[in-house]
Design an enzyme around this catalytic site. Structure first.
Site, PDB file in Angstrom:
ATOM      1  N   LYS A   1      17.474  51.477  61.426  1.00  0.00           N
ATOM      2  CA  LYS A   1      18.385  51.996  60.411  1.00  0.00           C
ATOM      3  C   LYS A   1      19.097  50.826  59.746  1.00  0.00           C
ATOM      4  O   LYS A   1      19.471  49.853  60.420  1.00  0.00           O
ATOM      5  CB  LYS A   1      19.416  52.936  61.039  1.00  0.00           C
ATOM      6  CG  LYS A   1      20.526  53.354  60.078  1.00  0.00           C
ATOM      7  CD  LYS A   1      21.664  54.052  60.801  1.00  0.00           C
ATOM      8  CE  LYS A   1      22.835  54.295  59.859  1.00  0.00           C
ATOM      9  NZ  LYS A   1      23.980  54.914  60.529  1.00  0.00           N
TER      10      LYS A   1
ATOM     11  N   GLU B   1      37.540  57.455  58.939  1.00  0.00           N
ATOM     12  CA  GLU B   1      36.937  56.871  60.138  1.00  0.00           C
ATOM     13  C   GLU B   1      37.855  55.882  60.856  1.00  0.00           C
ATOM     14  O   GLU B   1      38.133  54.793  60.361  1.00  0.00           O
ATOM     15  CB  GLU B   1      35.619  56.173  59.761  1.00  0.00           C
ATOM     16  CG  GLU B   1      34.824  55.716  60.959  1.00  0.00           C
ATOM     17  CD  GLU B   1      33.412  55.308  60.600  1.00  0.00           C
ATOM     18  OE1 GLU B   1      32.778  54.632  61.425  1.00  0.00           O
ATOM     19  OE2 GLU B   1      32.945  55.655  59.501  1.00  0.00           O
TER      20      GLU B   1
ATOM     21  N   GLU C   1      21.001  59.497  63.205  1.00  0.00           N
ATOM     22  CA  GLU C   1      21.911  58.484  62.673  1.00  0.00           C
ATOM     23  C   GLU C   1      23.231  58.492  63.445  1.00  0.00           C
ATOM     24  O   GLU C   1      23.793  57.441  63.772  1.00  0.00           O
ATOM     25  CB  GLU C   1      22.162  58.762  61.187  1.00  0.00           C
ATOM     26  CG  GLU C   1      23.032  57.741  60.484  1.00  0.00           C
ATOM     27  CD  GLU C   1      23.241  58.060  59.019  1.00  0.00           C
ATOM     28  OE1 GLU C   1      24.208  57.519  58.428  1.00  0.00           O
ATOM     29  OE2 GLU C   1      22.453  58.845  58.450  1.00  0.00           O
TER      30      GLU C   1
ATOM     31  N   GLU D   1      23.867  60.810  47.252  1.00  0.00           N
ATOM     32  CA  GLU D   1      24.861  60.839  48.327  1.00  0.00           C
ATOM     33  C   GLU D   1      25.990  59.847  48.069  1.00  0.00           C
ATOM     34  O   GLU D   1      27.148  60.108  48.409  1.00  0.00           O
ATOM     35  CB  GLU D   1      24.207  60.542  49.675  1.00  0.00           C
ATOM     36  CG  GLU D   1      25.186  60.657  50.849  1.00  0.00           C
ATOM     37  CD  GLU D   1      24.534  60.394  52.196  1.00  0.00           C
ATOM     38  OE1 GLU D   1      25.197  59.834  53.076  1.00  0.00           O
ATOM     39  OE2 GLU D   1      23.349  60.762  52.364  1.00  0.00           O
TER      40      GLU D   1
END
Length: 461
Positions: free
Chosen positions: A215, A264, A308, A443
């Site tokens: 990733k 976050e 993910e 996105e």
């Protein structure tokens, strides 16, 4: 006020010198709007302010002026540099039991190995400040402290002047009218190297399918141009008002403001216990409650997003196992819903081992797979070769610690660098084997929305 008396020293204050003393004093204050206090410092500290509010609204910090600055331009040792300098400064602290612990606030760049000429030229790889005057609203109680870092034999006089300055700022914040400004007028929205971004996503997907990585997060930026210069307090007001569920932050340096509303948390330490959040995998909000539930269920069941998310859980779990005891990690993620987007979310906590400070954990956790990739070193090399953008402090740790060892850092996503009459906005996404460039591009617009809206820009898509 004579600025010399606030001990604005710059990044090379020799705190190893045993003549340096660190004084603090706290008073209780009545009800003060934190943004009104931030704005009260505009005339004297327009380049020396910070703002922080945690996601559950139990803590708000405002800093005006610089008692001292701790900075590092080093690549490998920047976390250690700030940690060591802060520990030495803390050892010079002189305070009474009733006084609150002084705060150190700032951030690190995402990747000091990848620096190019960009809008981030004024920001070193690490930049932290102890404010001359700090407002703290904790659990509804407002306190204001003054901090003085000095080698002068006239410390008493300097401190008295700081008291006068504190009282002046309190009076302005409480008495003068604070005008909430309307959103800026956007003249243009420029996508920076859109085609390069789409090509990068395609190239990275090919590398992943060839087995070079699992990733890689690829980001891009857009530039907003405004009709007039945008005051820092305007940006902070609108982003805070519209993104209620997020961490709000603002850090000024040399006429620029790095700000945002991030969902976050990277790490929090409170009374010896550490808390982190695994946030990765996302989908848009629905136009109705029913559609919202359907989209949330889709996210929870989506293989790509769950994969993910698990990368992040695995990495953060390993860090907590190395630095903490009594580690607690739920086995299944839940949904974190904020205004424009919903994420997969898994909380992690543990008891911090003795001798570990917050900077050790920040270093070990950054970058998480949600912002870098898997494996870390390989993904960072691919980002440097493919992204063609200096992220600066975007997607990097920003936050605070205090002289008692408590603190909290968030990951600076949903953010922008405001520079006078323009702003640079940043967004990215995790690229895996079945990523489609056009879908990843769409996105990013979802992730641009919070800051775009706060700055008066029209939504895309």
């Amino acid at each position: 006020m004579n600025r010399k008396l606030t001990a604005t020293r710059g990044p090379r204050l020799n705190i190893e010198d045993n003549k340096v003393r660190f004084f603090t004093e706290t008073i209780d204050a009545g009800r003060i709007s934190p943004l009104a206090f931030f704005e009260a410092g505009d005339s004297s500290y327009s380049h020396e302010r910070f703002y922080w509010q945690n996601a559950d609204k139990t803590l708000t910090l405002v800093g005006l002026g610089h008692a001292t600055v701790l900075a590092s331009d080093r690549v490998e040792k920047r976390f250690e540099d700030i940690s060591n300098a802060w520990q030495t400064l803390c050892a010079a602290l002189i305070k009474e039991e009733k006084d609150l612990d002084p705060v150190l606030f700032g951030g690190f760049s995402f990747d000091p190995n990848h620096v190019k000429e960009s809008e981030w030229a004024a920001f070193p790889s690490a930049h932290f400040v102890v404010p001359s005057i700090q407002l703290i609203i904790k659990n509804g109680k407002t306190s204001i402290s003054i901090n003085l870092v000095t080698e002068s034999e006239y410390a008493v006089e300097e401190f008295d002047r700081l008291r006068d300055e504190r009282d002046r700022l309190i009076h302005i914040a409480q008495v003068e009218e604070f005008n909430v400004l309307s959103k800026p007028e956007v003249v243009s929205v420029v996508e920076i190297e859109k085609e390069r971004y789409l090509k990068a996503v395609g190239d990275v997907t090919e590398k992943i399918n060839n087995g070079e990585a699992e990733k890689v997060v690829i980001a891009r930026s857009v530039k907003l141009q405004f009709a007039d210069e945008v005051p820092a307090v305007t940006a902070l007001h609108h982003i805070s008002n519209e993104q209620q569920e997020s961490y709000h932050f603002g850090l000024q340096k040399e006429g620029q403001l790095f700000f945002g509303a991030t969902p976050e948390r990277l790490i929090e330490i409170s009374n010896g216990r550490a808390y982190s959040a695994c946030v990765a995998g996302s989908i848009r909000r629905g136009k109705s409650a029913a559609e919202d539930r359907e989209l949330g269920d889709e996210l929870l069941e989506d293989r790509k997003n769950r994969e993910e998310h698990q990368y992040v859980v695995n990495m953060i779990s390993q860090v907590f196992e190395a630095y903490c005891t009594d580690v607690s990690i739920p086995k299944v993620p839940k949904l974190m819903k904020i205004r424009d987007i919903q994420h997969l979310f898994t909380p992690v906590e543990g008891e911090v081992e003795q001798g570990t400070d917050i900077f050790s954990l920040v270093q070990a956790l950054h970058p998480t797979p949600a912002l870098g990739g898997v494996p870390t070193n390989v993904s960072m090399d691919i980002i440097r070769s493919e992204e063609n953008m200096d992220r600066g402090y975007y997607a990097a740790p920003i936050g605070w610690t205090d002289t008692a060892g408590n603190g909290e850092f968030a990951v600076a996503i949903r953010s922008a660098l405001l520079d006078g009459e323009c702003a640079y906005l940043y967004a990215g996404g995790g690229i895996v084997a079945d990523s489609v460039p056009e879908e990843e591009y769409d996105e990013t617009w979802v992730k641009f929305r919070p800051v775009m809206r706060a700055l008066g820009g029209k939504l895309h898509g």
